[in-house]
Motif scaffolding. Structure first.
Motif, short mmCIF file in Angstrom:
data_model
loop_
_atom_site.label_atom_id
_atom_site.label_comp_id
_atom_site.label_asym_id
_atom_site.label_seq_id
_atom_site.Cartn_x
_atom_site.Cartn_y
_atom_site.Cartn_z
N THR A 87 0.84 -1.20 0.00
CA THR A 87 0.00 0.00 0.00
C THR A 87 0.87 1.25 0.00
OG1 THR A 87 -1.72 -1.19 1.18
CG2 THR A 87 -1.83 1.20 1.28
N ALA A 88 1.89 1.26 0.85
CA ALA A 88 2.78 2.43 0.94
C ALA A 88 3.51 2.67 -0.38
CB ALA A 88 3.77 2.25 2.08
N ALA A 89 3.98 1.60 -1.02
CA ALA A 89 4.70 1.75 -2.29
C ALA A 89 3.78 2.31 -3.37
CB ALA A 89 5.29 0.41 -2.73
N GLN A 90 2.52 1.87 -3.40
CA GLN A 90 1.60 2.42 -4.40
C GLN A 90 1.33 3.90 -4.11
OE1 GLN A 90 -2.57 1.31 -4.57
NE2 GLN A 90 -2.52 1.48 -6.81
N ASP A 91 1.11 4.22 -2.86
CA ASP A 91 0.85 5.62 -2.51
C ASP A 91 2.00 6.53 -2.94
OD1 ASP A 91 -1.60 4.82 -1.49
OD2 ASP A 91 -0.96 4.94 0.61
N GLU A 92 3.22 6.08 -2.75
CA GLU A 92 4.40 6.85 -3.18
C GLU A 92 4.44 6.97 -4.70
OE1 GLU A 92 7.83 4.95 -1.49
OE2 GLU A 92 7.13 5.31 0.57
N ARG A 93 4.12 5.91 -5.39
CA ARG A 93 4.14 5.91 -6.86
C ARG A 93 3.07 6.84 -7.44
NH1 ARG A 93 6.72 2.66 -10.61
NH2 ARG A 93 5.57 2.24 -12.52
N ILE A 94 1.90 6.89 -6.80
CA ILE A 94 0.84 7.79 -7.25
C ILE A 94 1.34 9.23 -7.21
CG2 ILE A 94 -1.42 8.77 -6.64
CD1 ILE A 94 -2.15 5.91 -5.59
N VAL A 95 1.97 9.62 -6.13
CA VAL A 95 2.49 10.99 -6.00
C VAL A 95 3.55 11.26 -7.06
CG1 VAL A 95 3.78 12.57 -4.50
CG2 VAL A 95 1.93 11.18 -3.54
N ALA A 96 4.46 10.30 -7.26
CA ALA A 96 5.53 10.48 -8.24
C ALA A 96 5.00 10.59 -9.67
CB ALA A 96 6.52 9.32 -8.14
N MET A 97 3.96 9.83 -10.01
CA MET A 97 3.46 9.80 -11.39
C MET A 97 2.41 10.86 -11.68
SD MET A 97 3.17 5.74 -12.19
CE MET A 97 2.77 5.99 -13.92
N TYR A 98 1.53 11.15 -10.70
CA TYR A 98 0.36 11.99 -10.98
C TYR A 98 0.29 13.26 -10.15
CZ TYR A 98 -1.16 7.68 -13.22
OH TYR A 98 -1.24 6.57 -14.02
N GLY A 99 0.95 13.28 -9.01
CA GLY A 99 0.86 14.42 -8.11
C GLY A 99 0.17 14.00 -6.82
N VAL A 100 0.04 14.93 -5.91
CA VAL A 100 -0.53 14.63 -4.60
C VAL A 100 -2.04 14.47 -4.73
CG1 VAL A 100 -0.83 15.48 -2.25
CG2 VAL A 100 1.32 15.90 -3.46
N PRO A 101 -2.56 13.30 -4.33
CA PRO A 101 -4.00 13.08 -4.41
C PRO A 101 -4.74 13.72 -3.25
CG PRO A 101 -2.93 11.11 -3.60
CD PRO A 101 -1.84 12.11 -3.91
N VAL A 102 -6.01 13.92 -3.46
CA VAL A 102 -6.90 14.34 -2.38
C VAL A 102 -7.90 13.22 -2.17
CG1 VAL A 102 -6.68 16.80 -2.85
CG2 VAL A 102 -8.48 15.52 -3.98
N SER A 103 -8.39 13.07 -0.97
CA SER A 103 -9.43 12.09 -0.72
C SER A 103 -10.73 12.61 -1.30
CB SER A 103 -9.60 11.86 0.78
OG SER A 103 -8.42 11.28 1.30
N ALA A 104 -11.52 11.71 -1.83
CA ALA A 104 -12.79 12.12 -2.45
C ALA A 104 -13.85 12.36 -1.41
CB ALA A 104 -13.24 11.08 -3.45
#
Length: 104
Positions: A87-104
């Motif tokens: 889970t942590a690795a995916q969360d880091e990858r999301i930020v690196a690829m797309y930017g900082v997410p917000v919760s919906a």
């Protein structure tokens, strides 16, 4: 926890978020406006990214697995990309690829 992961390309992120929120019965856990959304259900890790040229196509599949160390990606005999990540690795990858997410 181990979840099956499916990633799709979509034409319109906002319309797809509305559709998949209804289908999955919950709001996405993370959204990067105009780029990406991801749901973590009890059994499924489902993500979409806006890519109109590939809309409706499978991007990759795999497993989110809390016992996984880091992030790996391999292709099967049919050329389908399989990811395996914590889970942590995916969360880091999301930020690196797309930017900082917000919760919906």
């Amino acid at each position: 926890m181990k979840r099956f992961h499916i990633a799709l390309a979509v034409r319109d992120l906002a319309a797809s978020i509305a559709d998949y929120t209804t289908r999955l019965g919950q709001h996405p856990n993370a959204v990067v406006e105009g780029k990406y959304a991801m749901w973590r259900t009890e059994l499924l890790n489902f993500s979409i990214n806006q890519n109109p040229d590939r809309a409706g196509q499978l991007r990759h599949i795999g497993f989110e697995d809390d016992s996984a160390e880091g992030f790996t990606s391999t292709s099967d005999v049919n050329g389908i990309e399989w990811e395996h990540f914590s889970t942590a690795a995916q969360d880091e990858r999301i930020v690196a690829m797309y930017g900082v997410p917000v919760s919906a």
